[in-house]
Motif scaffolding. Structure first.
Motif, PDB file in Angstrom:
ATOM      1  N   GLY A 293      34.778  46.782  58.489  1.00 22.08           N
ATOM      2  CA  GLY A 293      35.088  48.101  57.975  1.00 22.08           C
ATOM      3  C   GLY A 293      35.815  48.111  56.645  1.00 22.08           C
ATOM      4  N   LYS A 294      36.028  46.924  56.033  1.00 19.99           N
ATOM      5  CA  LYS A 294      36.743  46.846  54.758  1.00 19.99           C
ATOM      6  C   LYS A 294      35.883  46.160  53.705  1.00 19.99           C
ATOM      7  CE  LYS A 294      41.379  46.636  56.842  1.00 19.99           C
ATOM      8  NZ  LYS A 294      42.666  45.883  56.874  1.00 19.99           N
ATOM      9  N   GLU A 295      36.278  46.317  52.435  1.00 15.93           N
ATOM     10  CA  GLU A 295      35.577  45.660  51.341  1.00 15.93           C
ATOM     11  C   GLU A 295      35.819  44.147  51.390  1.00 15.93           C
ATOM     12  OE1 GLU A 295      33.544  46.936  48.923  1.00 15.93           O
ATOM     13  OE2 GLU A 295      33.634  48.825  50.051  1.00 15.93           O
ATOM     14  N   ALA A 296      34.827  43.384  50.967  1.00 16.02           N
ATOM     15  CA  ALA A 296      34.971  41.925  50.913  1.00 16.02           C
ATOM     16  C   ALA A 296      35.955  41.537  49.811  1.00 16.02           C
ATOM     17  CB  ALA A 296      33.619  41.268  50.669  1.00 16.02           C
ATOM     18  N   ILE A 297      36.670  40.443  50.029  1.00 16.85           N
ATOM     19  CA  ILE A 297      37.644  39.923  49.072  1.00 16.85           C
ATOM     20  C   ILE A 297      37.125  38.595  48.538  1.00 16.85           C
ATOM     21  CG2 ILE A 297      40.002  39.062  48.765  1.00 16.85           C
ATOM     22  CD1 ILE A 297      40.838  40.911  51.057  1.00 16.85           C
ATOM     23  N   GLU A 298      37.036  38.476  47.213  1.00 16.32           N
ATOM     24  CA  GLU A 298      36.583  37.232  46.603  1.00 16.32           C
ATOM     25  C   GLU A 298      37.667  36.166  46.742  1.00 16.32           C
ATOM     26  OE1 GLU A 298      34.397  35.779  42.506  1.00 16.32           O
ATOM     27  OE2 GLU A 298      35.973  37.297  42.367  1.00 16.32           O
ATOM     28  N   MET A 299      37.255  34.933  47.054  1.00 14.46           N
ATOM     29  CA  MET A 299      38.182  33.821  47.171  1.00 14.46           C
ATOM     30  C   MET A 299      37.830  32.758  46.126  1.00 14.46           C
ATOM     31  SD  MET A 299      38.751  33.340  51.284  1.00 14.46           S
ATOM     32  CE  MET A 299      40.198  32.297  50.971  1.00 14.46           C
TER      33      MET A 299
ATOM     34  N   ALA B 128      38.455  25.107  46.409  1.00 10.58           N
ATOM     35  CA  ALA B 128      37.374  24.760  45.489  1.00 10.58           C
ATOM     36  C   ALA B 128      36.233  25.751  45.634  1.00 10.58           C
ATOM     37  CB  ALA B 128      36.876  23.332  45.745  1.00 10.58           C
ATOM     38  N   GLY B 129      35.516  25.954  44.525  1.00  9.75           N
ATOM     39  CA  GLY B 129      34.344  26.818  44.563  1.00  9.75           C
ATOM     40  C   GLY B 129      34.700  28.294  44.633  1.00  9.75           C
ATOM     41  N   ARG B 130      33.775  29.071  45.185  1.00 11.32           N
ATOM     42  CA  ARG B 130      33.976  30.523  45.263  1.00 11.32           C
ATOM     43  C   ARG B 130      33.363  31.038  46.551  1.00 11.32           C
ATOM     44  NH1 ARG B 130      31.487  35.353  43.234  1.00 11.32           N
ATOM     45  NH2 ARG B 130      29.615  34.177  42.663  1.00 11.32           N
ATOM     46  N   GLY B 131      34.064  31.939  47.217  1.00  9.21           N
ATOM     47  CA  GLY B 131      33.563  32.480  48.473  1.00  9.21           C
ATOM     48  C   GLY B 131      34.075  33.880  48.731  1.00  9.21           C
ATOM     49  N   TRP B 132      33.868  34.339  49.970  1.00 13.61           N
ATOM     50  CA  TRP B 132      34.234  35.703  50.346  1.00 13.61           C
ATOM     51  C   TRP B 132      34.915  35.733  51.711  1.00 13.61           C
ATOM     52  CZ3 TRP B 132      33.724  39.333  46.710  1.00 13.61           C
ATOM     53  CH2 TRP B 132      32.806  39.115  45.676  1.00 13.61           C
ATOM     54  N   TYR B 133      35.813  36.703  51.874  1.00 11.04           N
ATOM     55  CA  TYR B 133      36.410  37.019  53.175  1.00 11.04           C
ATOM     56  C   TYR B 133      36.254  38.516  53.383  1.00 11.04           C
ATOM     57  CZ  TYR B 133      39.918  38.572  56.459  1.00 11.04           C
ATOM     58  OH  TYR B 133      40.547  39.194  57.512  1.00 11.04           O
ATOM     59  N   GLN B 134      35.863  38.907  54.593  1.00  8.13           N
ATOM     60  CA  GLN B 134      35.704  40.337  54.859  1.00  8.13           C
ATOM     61  C   GLN B 134      36.126  40.677  56.275  1.00  8.13           C
ATOM     62  OE1 GLN B 134      31.671  41.913  54.602  1.00  8.13           O
ATOM     63  NE2 GLN B 134      32.447  43.914  53.959  1.00  8.13           N
ATOM     64  N   GLU B 135      36.949  41.710  56.389  1.00  5.16           N
ATOM     65  CA  GLU B 135      37.302  42.277  57.693  1.00  5.16           C
ATOM     66  C   GLU B 135      36.364  43.435  57.998  1.00  5.16           C
ATOM     67  OE1 GLU B 135      41.376  43.280  58.507  1.00  5.16           O
ATOM     68  OE2 GLU B 135      42.111  41.557  57.354  1.00  5.16           O
TER      69      GLU B 135
END
Length: 383
Positions: free
Chosen positions: A323-329, A314-321
């Motif tokens: 040194g890498k670009e963030a990934i939208e969830m 549900a909703g919208r968020g982010w994951y980021q490792e």
């Protein structure tokens, strides 16, 4: 017994993933049976992104609209109309983005339907007279004259409701869906938003169609825009409409379709490792549901000797490792975080966020190492 327990946990995790997938499918199916027409569904995010000046997301919304059958004529008309509500700079930028999208789709061999242009107006067309009639219909059947600023009164009647609304490649209802969507994305314009919610009803947009619009804004634009429209709907419809949030809280209640499947839980006992408020619910089988308020995120951390799996529900968020670009969830996004990878995850700036999480490939001595918070300047870079 241990093998049976591990088998039960494995089956539970598979069931959770299947339920998450079914949840996302149900949202898609619901979208296919909406009261809003396919054209209006496409125009909601297009108008809101134009108002926000978000060209990247606008181009994505245009592409999605064309995939659903939106025509160039309809898109061009909506973006041209919006200059009267969001200004020429945003309207012209948006029209430029539309040209780019058309060019890119032609080059890629993708479908682009031109659609029909508006019928020509008769030579004796009286824009002021016709616009006055259209405006009277929009405000509820009684004449409206803005005596404080006669020049603005003329522009509204003769140009907006006379010249623009006279173009019949969009209906009056379509035009009000466009207007309501755009103003929902403009902070500080709540009185105008309420007026246009009423105007949309007078122009043929049903209450059921209007009630579908916050969900589209929530999914495709953000929570702030959706809540702005929910507030306007509540003000206009009164007891006939309930906002999607519980009293005294910005968190969507069980009546909100995006947050009705997985429990919010209790305040997160690991809250000291989070920036902002979060909640934790044990859903069984080693699977937890984590709920983040807007802007909430956990610290950088590392899972040693185990893989963490995230499933956005549900909703919208982010994951980021690191040194890498963030990934939208967004609902349905699944991420398997490698062991030993430094990372963080959390909510978008304008949206609540829920994800399920569990660990797999767990080795002896597995642990979780909490590190420094994600600094505000780092978080603000995520778009």
């Amino acid at each position: 017994m241990k093998k049976r327990a591990r088998l039960n946990i494995t089956l539970m995790k598979k069931s959770i993933i299947m339920l998450a997938a079914l949840f996302v499918m149900s949202l898609q199916i619901k979208g296919q049976n909406m009261v809003l027409t396919k054209t209006q569904q496409a125009l909601v995010p297009i108008a809101a992104n134009e108002a926000k000046g978000n060209i990247k997301e606008l181009k994505a919304s245009l592409n999605e609209g064309f995939d659903q059958g939106l025509t160039v004529s309809e898109a061009k008309e909506a973006l041209s109309q919006l200059y009267a509500y969001t200004g020429f700079p945003r309207s012209l930028n948006a029209l430029g983005a539309l040209q780019q999208v058309i060019k890119e789709r032609h080059e890629a061999g993708l479908r682009v339907e031109e659609g029909r242009e508006a019928d020509p107006l008769p030579k004796d067309y009286d824009a002021l007279k016709q616009g006055t009639e259209v405006q009277t219909q929009l405000v509820g059947g009684h004449p409206f004259t803005y005596t404080f600023a006669p020049q603005s009164d003329y522009y509204l009647k003769a140009h907006l409701f006379g010249d623009i609304f006279a173009r019949n490649n969009l209906s009056f209802a379509d035009r009000e869906v466009v207007t309501v969507s755009a103003i929902s994305a403009l902070p500080g314009c709540e009185p105008q938003l309420q007026a246009h919610v009423s105007g949309a009803r007078n122009m043929g947009v049903s209450d059921e169609a209007l009630k579908e619009m916050p969900g589209l804004l929530e999914t495709k634009i953000g929570s702030a825009e959706a809540e702005r429209l929910r507030g306007a709907l509540a003000a206009v419809l009164g007891d006939g409409y309930q906002t999607g949030h519980t009293a005294g809280s910005a968190f969507p209640s069980a009546t909100d379709p995006q947050f009705s499947v997985w429990p919010k839980g209790e305040p997160n006992p690991y809250g000291k490792y989070f920036t902002g408020k979060s909640f934790l619910a044990d859903v069984g089988g080693g699977v937890m549901n984590v709920t983040f308020e807007p802007r909430c995120r956990n610290n950088w951390h590392i899972h040693h000797k185990q893989v963490q799996v995230l499933i956005c529900v549900a909703g919208r968020g982010w994951y980021q490792e690191w040194g890498k670009e963030a990934i939208e969830m967004t609902p349905g996004t699944i991420i398997a975080i490698p062991a030993e990878a430094k990372h963080w995850h959390g909510a978008a700036k304008d949206s609540w966020f829920q994800h399920l999480t569990y660990h797999k490939d767990v080795q002896e001595g597995a642990s979780n190492e909490w590190l420094e918070p994600v600094a505000d300047e780092e978080y603000e870079k995520v778009k």
